[in-house]
Design a protein around this motif. Structure first.
Motif, PDB file in Angstrom:
ATOM      1  N   THR A   1     -12.374   1.649   0.909  1.00 49.15           N
ATOM      2  CA  THR A   1     -11.453   2.262  -0.058  1.00 49.15           C
ATOM      3  C   THR A   1     -11.789   3.722  -0.328  1.00 49.15           C
ATOM      4  OG1 THR A   1     -12.804   1.428  -1.893  1.00 49.15           O
ATOM      5  CG2 THR A   1     -10.962   0.067  -1.178  1.00 49.15           C
TER       6      THR A   1
ATOM      7  N   GLY B   1      -6.702   9.279   2.298  1.00 53.32           N
ATOM      8  CA  GLY B   1      -6.352   7.993   1.708  1.00 53.32           C
ATOM      9  C   GLY B   1      -5.358   7.229   2.553  1.00 53.32           C
ATOM     10  N   ASN B   2      -4.369   7.924   3.107  1.00 54.57           N
ATOM     11  CA  ASN B   2      -3.369   7.247   3.929  1.00 54.57           C
ATOM     12  C   ASN B   2      -3.938   6.811   5.277  1.00 54.57           C
ATOM     13  OD1 ASN B   2      -1.007   7.077   2.305  1.00 54.57           O
ATOM     14  ND2 ASN B   2      -0.679   9.270   2.556  1.00 54.57           N
TER      15      ASN B   2
ATOM     16  N   PHE C   1       0.814  -1.217   0.000  1.00 60.49           N
ATOM     17  CA  PHE C   1       0.000   0.000   0.000  1.00 60.49           C
ATOM     18  C   PHE C   1       0.853   1.274   0.000  1.00 60.49           C
ATOM     19  CE2 PHE C   1      -3.342  -2.941   1.389  1.00 60.49           C
ATOM     20  CZ  PHE C   1      -4.399  -2.503   0.618  1.00 60.49           C
TER      21      PHE C   1
ATOM     22  N   MET D   1      -4.360   2.009  -5.760  1.00 62.50           N
ATOM     23  CA  MET D   1      -4.490   1.427  -4.423  1.00 62.50           C
ATOM     24  C   MET D   1      -5.790   0.631  -4.288  1.00 62.50           C
ATOM     25  SD  MET D   1      -1.777   1.943  -2.652  1.00 62.50           S
ATOM     26  CE  MET D   1      -0.870   1.670  -4.175  1.00 62.50           C
ATOM     27  N   GLU D   2      -6.831   1.052  -5.015  1.00 58.36           N
ATOM     28  CA  GLU D   2      -8.074   0.277  -5.050  1.00 58.36           C
ATOM     29  C   GLU D   2      -7.811  -1.108  -5.627  1.00 58.36           C
ATOM     30  OE1 GLU D   2     -11.974  -1.198  -5.481  1.00 58.36           O
ATOM     31  OE2 GLU D   2     -11.266   0.444  -4.222  1.00 58.36           O
TER      32      GLU D   2
ATOM     33  N   LEU E   1      -9.026   6.232  -1.600  1.00 61.67           N
ATOM     34  CA  LEU E   1      -7.900   5.582  -2.264  1.00 61.67           C
ATOM     35  C   LEU E   1      -7.927   5.868  -3.762  1.00 61.67           C
ATOM     36  CD1 LEU E   1      -7.547   2.020  -0.678  1.00 61.67           C
ATOM     37  CD2 LEU E   1      -6.616   4.199   0.107  1.00 61.67           C
ATOM     38  N   ASP E   2      -6.737   5.994  -4.359  1.00 63.11           N
ATOM     39  CA  ASP E   2      -6.680   6.193  -5.804  1.00 63.11           C
ATOM     40  C   ASP E   2      -6.891   4.849  -6.507  1.00 63.11           C
ATOM     41  OD1 ASP E   2      -4.194   4.760  -6.036  1.00 63.11           O
ATOM     42  OD2 ASP E   2      -3.103   6.571  -5.509  1.00 63.11           O
TER      43      ASP E   2
ATOM     44  N   GLN F   1      -6.958   5.720   5.579  1.00 67.57           N
ATOM     45  CA  GLN F   1      -7.636   4.472   5.211  1.00 67.57           C
ATOM     46  C   GLN F   1      -6.637   3.326   5.118  1.00 67.57           C
ATOM     47  OE1 GLN F   1     -11.061   6.026   5.666  1.00 67.57           O
ATOM     48  NE2 GLN F   1     -11.097   3.987   4.762  1.00 67.57           N
ATOM     49  N   LYS F   2      -5.459   3.606   4.553  1.00 66.33           N
ATOM     50  CA  LYS F   2      -4.444   2.557   4.411  1.00 66.33           C
ATOM     51  C   LYS F   2      -4.018   2.017   5.767  1.00 66.33           C
ATOM     52  CE  LYS F   2      -2.342   4.411   0.154  1.00 66.33           C
ATOM     53  NZ  LYS F   2      -1.075   4.953  -0.401  1.00 66.33           N
TER      54      LYS F   2
END
Length: 307
Positions: free
Chosen positions: A162, A138-139, A124, A169-170, A165-166, A141-142
């Motif tokens: 997700t 997004g980070n 990720f 990353m999805e 997320l871009d 979420q990671k």
């Protein structure tokens, strides 16, 4: 204690009210042990309320809920050591690094697989040394996804995991969930990304106004919905309405035919088009998005009431 033959999640006639509004109105949901189960519905349908009841964050007003063989309200502490939850908007401790947050979440659960943790951080592309306050959505979420997938738990509850997320990353997320699926981990996946659910879910349940209105495999649901036919005809009929095995047929000036067909009449339709000479033919089953939209055509009043 649940066994592998018991459902990981079961609700029977579940009711949750907020004042006079019934967010859940007799909800029957069953998630089998070891399956990825897609949970779909628009905002206000009751998805998040269902998940909060299953997590022991809300107490149901009626019916029954069972999680891993236990009562989510009465056994909340013990159950949270056996499951991992990823919400759609992760909030982290601002002063802890991402790595520290992952470890803390792992300790609250059943522990972490350190090799899996390292693998996921790499996949990720997460910098675990940054503080929570420095992370983008997004980070954040990671961090939650890594903590969940690396945890030694039986059940994953993922609610729009997700979000933020871009596309790259999805794709990584989908690949990692597919790995978890092969391990037999049970996953409840609530998502607005239909392609994500279509790619990962063994079965799907669709919620509308606090009730499950459709459940089954994608093949089960498609068996109740028309497929789309596209064909280029060399000798088209003068009146396409004569093709009575098709629904809503249209023909353009280039002899391109478009129509829908009932699933039990696909062979009949293909045979019926042969005399007109086909230079191309495609038959496409309904996508999950089309199935979903079909159920939500002409929603009744109050459909988008706030949960």
């Amino acid at each position: 204690m649940s066994t592998t033959s018991d459902p990981a999640i079961r609700t029977d006639g579940l009711i949750k009210k907020f004042g006079s509004f019934r967010a859940l109105d007799g909800l029957d949901l069953q998630v089998r042990t070891g399956e990825v189960h897609g949970f779909l519905g628009p905002n206000g349908a009751g998805k998040s309320t269902t998940i909060r009841v299953l997590l022991g964050l809300l107490k149901a007003d009626g019916g029954r809920a069972e999680l891993l063989g236990s009562d989510p309200w009465g056994d909340v502490v013990a159950l949270h050591r056996r499951l991992a939850y990823v919400p759609g908007d992760v909030v982290l401790w601002p002063g802890l690094s991402g790595g520290e947050a992952i470890d803390l979440l792992g300790n609250l659960r059943g522990g972490l697989d350190e090799d899996r943790r390292a693998e996921l951080i790499d996949r990720f592309e997460l910098d675990p040394t940054k503080k929570g306050r420095q992370y983008s959505k997004g980070n954040r979420q990671k961090v939650a996804i890594v903590a969940a997938l690396a945890a030694d738990v039986e059940l994953l509850i993922l609610d729009e995991p997700t979000s933020g997320l871009d596309p790259l990353m999805e794709a990584v997320f989908q690949d990692e969930i597919a790995k978890e699926k092969t391990k037999g981990r049970t996953i409840l996946l609530s998502s607005h990304i239909m392609s994500e659910v279509e790619a990962l879910a063994d079965r799907v349940s669709i919620i509308r106004q606090g009730k499950i209105v459709q459940t089954g495999t994608l093949e089960d649901l498609r068996g109740q919905t028309r497929s789309t036919i596209h064909a280029v005809l060399e000798h088209p009929p003068t009146d396409v309405s004569s093709l009575d095995f098709l629904h809503e047929p249209t023909l353009d000036e280039h002899h391109r035919l478009a129509a829908t067909v009932d699933p039990d009449r696909i062979n009949e339709a293909m045979a019926g088009l042969v005399p007109y000479g086909m230079s191309s033919l495609t038959v496409e089953p309904a996508s999950l998005e089309e199935l979903f939209l079909r159920l939500y055509d002409d929603p009744p009043a109050g459909e988008d009431a706030a949960e």
